[in-house]
Design an enzyme around this catalytic site. Structure first.
Site, short mmCIF file in Angstrom:
data_model
loop_
_atom_site.label_atom_id
_atom_site.label_comp_id
_atom_site.label_asym_id
_atom_site.label_seq_id
_atom_site.Cartn_x
_atom_site.Cartn_y
_atom_site.Cartn_z
N MET A 1 -1.88 -7.82 8.31
CA MET A 1 -2.39 -6.76 9.15
C MET A 1 -1.62 -5.48 8.87
O MET A 1 -1.10 -4.88 9.77
CB MET A 1 -2.30 -7.20 10.61
CG MET A 1 -2.39 -6.13 11.65
SD MET A 1 -3.69 -4.97 11.49
CE MET A 1 -5.04 -5.87 12.05
N PRO A 2 -1.49 -5.06 7.62
CA PRO A 2 -0.80 -3.79 7.38
C PRO A 2 -1.63 -2.59 7.80
O PRO A 2 -2.86 -2.63 7.83
CB PRO A 2 -0.62 -3.77 5.85
CG PRO A 2 -0.92 -5.15 5.38
CD PRO A 2 -1.81 -5.76 6.40
N ILE A 3 -0.94 -1.53 8.12
CA ILE A 3 -1.55 -0.21 8.27
C ILE A 3 -0.78 0.70 7.32
O ILE A 3 0.45 0.65 7.30
CB ILE A 3 -1.58 0.30 9.72
CG1 ILE A 3 -2.30 1.63 9.78
CG2 ILE A 3 -0.20 0.37 10.32
CD1 ILE A 3 -2.69 2.05 11.19
N ILE B 1 3.10 -0.36 7.10
CA ILE B 1 3.65 -0.98 8.30
C ILE B 1 3.09 -2.40 8.38
O ILE B 1 1.86 -2.59 8.30
CB ILE B 1 3.29 -0.18 9.57
CG1 ILE B 1 3.73 1.28 9.40
CG2 ILE B 1 3.94 -0.81 10.80
CD1 ILE B 1 3.17 2.22 10.47
#
Length: 125
Positions: free
Chosen positions: A1-3, A71
């Protein structure tokens, strides 16, 4: 679930920016096993007066420098992060043709309880 947040100098064509998105997403899938369609990325463009860099750490950067901040959950290993750095540089060299010297990446970690991905819910807490 990177941003992911990408910053670069203004003036690159749409296809160039889309290639950055595509290469970064592929690198995250390869190195971090990011799921299909897990694409949460932004690009911000800056005019020359608002984009500064140096040659610290012996790296000869150019105006084609891209800053990439990823992130992620705080569950990634050091080996996964190193693999991500290498894969991003490799894929951005292939498309859209960014020199490895112009790829500046940081990975920030956040505990799962610090994420809400919709509906105001703490999905991972």
């Amino acid at each position: 679930m990177p941003i992911s947040h990408i910053a670069l100098r203004a003036g690159k064509p749409v296809a160039y920016r889309q290639a950055i998105f595509d290469s970064l997403y592929r690198a995250m899938r390869d190195a971090l096993d990011v799921p299909d369609d897990d694409q949460f990325m932004t690009i911000t463009e800056h005019d020359a007066a608002n984009f500064r860099y140096g040659h610290a750490f012996g790296v000869d950067r150019s105006d084609d420098l891209v800053f990439i901040q990823v992130i992620v959950f705080d569950t990634r290993t050091a080996e996964q992060k190193k693999a991500l750095f290498r894969r991003i540089a490799q894929l951005l060299r292939e498309s859209p043709g960014i020199r490895p010297e112009d790829v500046f990446v940081t990975v920030l970690e956040a505990a799962k309880e610090n994420w809400s991905v919709g509906h105001g819910l703490a999905q991972f807490a």
